[in-house]
Scaffold this active site. Structure first.
Site: not given
Ligand SMILES: *Cc1c(COP(=O)(O)O)cnc(C)c1O
Length: 360
Positions: A102, A172, A196
């Protein structure tokens, strides 16, 4: 009714209380005679939902007054472009630490818009640790410094934040959102896909310091400009209404358990149970450097691919689903987000113990 323990990395489990409440309110939301799915996003009743959700984000995360809380769409992945479009407009430079897929995607997307610099990476050891940083290598005039706080695939987490001085720190936090208290004032911008730890897929939470709004490049699409959503309180266009409603219910649930401090205690208890077992097991072992272990995602292996596959299969049959690890790490991964009950982890550990005894 037989519900499984779902260890998926995302979308993931929601608290059962929340699902039950949503079911109760499905046909008639609080006397409105309609489901939240059906109502106008401009209605008074929905306004109370979105304002309530924002208030809960502010309360639970202790968001300072000079930050905006936005409910957006497009997932965390859209933020990989939205952040550079809005922020990379001074020197046109930004720094990145590559701690997994990511983080790398955020870097690659930013590199399309300006000078993206990698200050450190843990790729050499399959992202099994958080690299040490040398602040003298940071870009002094960077528009932002980006990290991925919890690395969902590899199971690492930043326990000490980089000291970036006046350069806004952007993180993020998709897979650790509201899993423990976080000092929002240390960041310029935080973002997270909700699926999540907060809600079903469909909403992206952004917390942005006000002075970073209004600096977007001219080419920035209206929908990708933070200013658009900030000025309209996330109601520029139709927001993901139902998802925001569920997020509100999840936050009410978090609050009822004692907020983020209580979440942290609960999450530490769950993670410790699993890590303690991995550390004593002769069959299973964790893949991450101890000091950088995530509270939310716990990857582990047996060292034997066939045995890994057998474990995943038998676990699923016993009601522990989605334990297969990401293909780049192999083995298993147990994602134990906020909604995973303590007894889910207790039972998983008991199952692993039994599997170990049978396969020694
Ligand atoms: C799941 C995840 C993403 C992607 O998220 P989307 O909402 O599917 O775009 C990005 N960064 C992290 C750390 C993630 O766990």
């Amino acid at each position: 009714m037989a519900r499984v323990y779902n260890f998926s990395a995302g979308p993931s489990m929601l608290p059962e209380e929340v699902l039950k409440k949503a079911a109760d309110e499905m046909l008639d939301y609080q006397g409105s005679g309609q489901s939240v799915m059906e109502m106008s996003h401009r209605s008074k009743v929905f306004d109370e939902i979105i304002k309530g959700a924002e208030a809960l984000v502010r309360e639970l995360m202790q968001v300072p007054d000079n930050y905006k809380v936005l409910f957006l769409q497009g997932g965390a992945s859209t933020q990989f472009a939205m952040v550079p479009l809005n922020l990379m407009n001074g020197s046109g430079k930004a720094d990145f630490v590559i701690t997994g897929q990511w983080a790398n995607k955020a870097y690659k997307e930013a590199a399309r818009y300006g000078e993206a610099n990698i200050v450190a990476s843990s790729k050499d050891k399959t992202f099994s640790y958080i690299p040490d940083l040398d602040p003298s290598t940071f870009t002094k005039d960077a528009d932002y410094f980006h990290i991925c706080m919890n690395n969902t695939i590899y199971g690492t987490k930043w326990n000490t934040l980089p000291e970036t001085g006046d350069v806004p720190l952007v993180a993020d936090i998709s897979s650790c959102l509201m899993s423990e208290p976080i000092d929002v004032s240390k960041f310029g911008l935080l973002y997270a896909g909700a699926q999540k730890n907060l809600a079903p897929a469909g909403v992206t939470l952004v917390i942005i310091r006000e002075d970073l709004i209004g600096k977007a490049r001219d080419i920035t699409p209206t929908m990708l400009n933070y200013q658009t959503h900030s000025e309209s309180d996330s109601l520029y266009n139709t927001p993901p209404c139902y998802t925001i409603y569920i997020a509100k219910l999840v936050m009410e649930w978090i609050k009822s358990l004692g907020g983020l401090t209580a979440m942290k205690e609960r999450n530490e208890k769950k993670a410790k149970m699993l890590y303690d077992f991995l550390d004593e097991s002769k069959l299973f072992k964790g893949t991450v450097v101890k000091k950088d272990r995530s509270l939310m995602n716990v990857p582990f292996v047996t060292g034997n691919e066939e045995l890994d596959a057998k474990f995943v299969k038998e676990a699923a049959a016993a009601g522990f689903v989605n334990l297969k690890g990401h293909r780049t790490v192999g083995g298993m991964r147990a994602s134990i987000y906020n909604a995973m009950p303590i007894e889910g982890v207790e039972k998983l550990v008991a199952f692993m113990r039994k599997f170990e005894a049978e396969n020694a």
